[in-house]
Design an enzyme around this catalytic site. Structure first.
Site, PDB file in Angstrom:
ATOM      1  CG  ASP A 171      -2.133   0.866   1.096  1.00 49.25           C
ATOM      2  OD1 ASP A 171      -2.456   1.291  -0.030  1.00 49.25           O
ATOM      3  OD2 ASP A 171      -2.783   1.115   2.128  1.00 49.25           O
ATOM      4  CG  HIS A 254      -5.019   3.428  -3.869  1.00 53.14           C
ATOM      5  ND1 HIS A 254      -3.682   3.702  -3.745  1.00 53.14           N
ATOM      6  CD2 HIS A 254      -5.405   2.854  -2.686  1.00 53.14           C
ATOM      7  CE1 HIS A 254      -3.268   3.338  -2.540  1.00 53.14           C
ATOM      8  NE2 HIS A 254      -4.286   2.815  -1.880  1.00 53.14           N
ATOM      9  CG  HIS A 257      -7.235  -1.805  -4.539  1.00 56.08           C
ATOM     10  ND1 HIS A 257      -8.432  -1.263  -4.104  1.00 56.08           N
ATOM     11  CD2 HIS A 257      -6.993  -2.856  -3.723  1.00 56.08           C
ATOM     12  CE1 HIS A 257      -8.885  -1.954  -3.072  1.00 56.08           C
ATOM     13  NE2 HIS A 257      -8.029  -2.920  -2.811  1.00 56.08           N
ATOM     14  CG  HIS A 271      -6.009  -1.955   0.406  1.00 54.89           C
ATOM     15  ND1 HIS A 271      -6.975  -1.359  -0.375  1.00 54.89           N
ATOM     16  CD2 HIS A 271      -5.039  -1.006   0.583  1.00 54.89           C
ATOM     17  CE1 HIS A 271      -6.622  -0.116  -0.658  1.00 54.89           C
ATOM     18  NE2 HIS A 271      -5.455   0.120  -0.094  1.00 54.89           N
TER      19      HIS A 271
END
Length: 364
Positions: A171, A254, A257, A271
């Site tokens: 992340d 992101h 993602h 995540h």
């Protein structure tokens, strides 16, 4: 051009800090709702209880149902109101903490965040990521304020599964590249304005810390130790990445993602693992220099972050399914628009497929 820098009111990091929890909660309220999972309560419930026993507090323990959805937030708000809770404490990982923040917002109460893992940059942000009850990305809930206090007990975090801290590195890996893309495009940040030099510098420090200490921290954690490198990575995963993304901006990593949540095979993966692959795809999309790609690929391979779709459970990705992911990543409400050039779903699908091929090339 308004620049906004967000941060929690207080960030505390060190071994044994859960034992001082009352010191941080008592100034905010006397009837805390303590949100934790059942497994989390088994792991750290005694530490939390002992930390709160030091003050004149009357905690109400509530189990988290497992998904940060609007329905779960509403359920917890109703429980808190019925019990006259005046402060919310979130204990656990990203979805538990995001749910605690959203519940506190709806309740109009302060919130204390107590991560037991360093798997994402969620703890410090004024943001909750909401999912459907089935686990698909729903929307970002932008909150009016960051947490009142973030308490990082590094002894607890160091005892968590190593894969979780490595996921947090995934992340954090996206932070600088997304921040730089947003800066270059003069895009908007999650804080509601433009990014400034302070947040961009913290995002760069986050990346530099990962490169300097990530492998050392993983090895130390596998040996069951808490070293300065581990402390540095916990700070990078949580504080540096948290401030860096929120006050500097998100971009393709992101968004990709979020697109990957459309694939059921990806749901069991963390995540940060999906964001790490999204970072590679963003670098491919932006035609990053070879040495930069190799540094990121080498880091991911060395610490155990996925560089192929197969490592995220996707055995075969057709172009049609890649476009499904890409179209979701390019949704108007997502952050793909912070890339410093126009992006189409076809370009994102190509980047995803090419990043997967590149990962195979370096793995093989």
């Amino acid at each position: 051009m308004t620049k906004i820098f967000n941060s929690p009111s207080k960030y505390v990091q060190g071994p044994g800090e859960l034992g001082r929890l009352a010191d941080y909660v008592a100034p905010l309220g006397s009837r805390p709702l303590v949100l934790n999972t059942r497994s989390g309560r088994e792991r750290v419930g005694v530490l939390v209880d002992d930390g709160l026993d030091a003050g004149s507090l009357a905690p109400l323990d509530v189990d988290f149902n497992g998904e940060c959805s609007q329905g779960e937030v509403d359920r917890l708000e109703a429980i808190a109101r019925d019990a006259d809770c005046d402060v919310v404490i979130g204990v656990g990982g990203g979805k538990t903490l995001d749910t605690a923040k959203a519940c506190a917002y709806q309740l109009g109460a302060p919130v204390v965040i107590c991560p037991t893992i360093a798997s994402s940059d969620a703890p410090c942000s004024a943001l909750s990521v909401l999912y459907t009850d089935e686990g698909e990305f729903d929307r970002y809930l932008f909150l009016p304020a960051n947490p009142n206090v973030v308490v990082m007990d590094t002894r607890v975090i160091a005892a968590s599964p190593v894969r979780l801290t490595v996921s947090g590195m995934g992340d954090a890996l996206a932070t600088y590249f997304e921040a730089k893309a947003t800066h270059d495009s003069d895009g908007s940040t999650c804080a509601g304005g433009k990014g400034g030099l302070a947040a961009l510098s913290l995002a760069k420090l986050c990346y530099d810390t990962l490169m300097a200490d990530g492998v050392k921290a993983k090895v130390a954690l596998e040996a069951g130790t808490l070293t300065p490198a581990v402390e540095h990575i916990i700070e990078a995963n949580t504080l540096l990445s948290g401030i860096g993304f929120e006050s500097s901006g998100l971009a393709a990593a992101h968004a990709i993602h979020n697109g990957l949540t459309r694939l059921p095979e990806c749901h069991p993966y963390f995540h940060g693992e999906k964001v790490a692959f999204g970072t590679l795809a963003q670098l491919v999309l932006a035609d990053a220099p070879t040495d930069q790609l190799e540094e990121v690929l080498g880091f991911c391979i060395e610490v155990g972050l996925p560089v192929t779709l197969g490592e995220l459970g996707v055995e075969s990705l057709t172009r049609d399914r890649a476009l499904l992911v890409a179209e979701a990543a390019c949704a108007p409400g997502d952050t793909m628009g912070n890339m410093p050039f126009d992006v189409t779903p076809e370009m994102v699908a190509d980047a995803i497929l090419a990043a997967d091929a590149l990962g195979h090339y370096y793995l093989d």
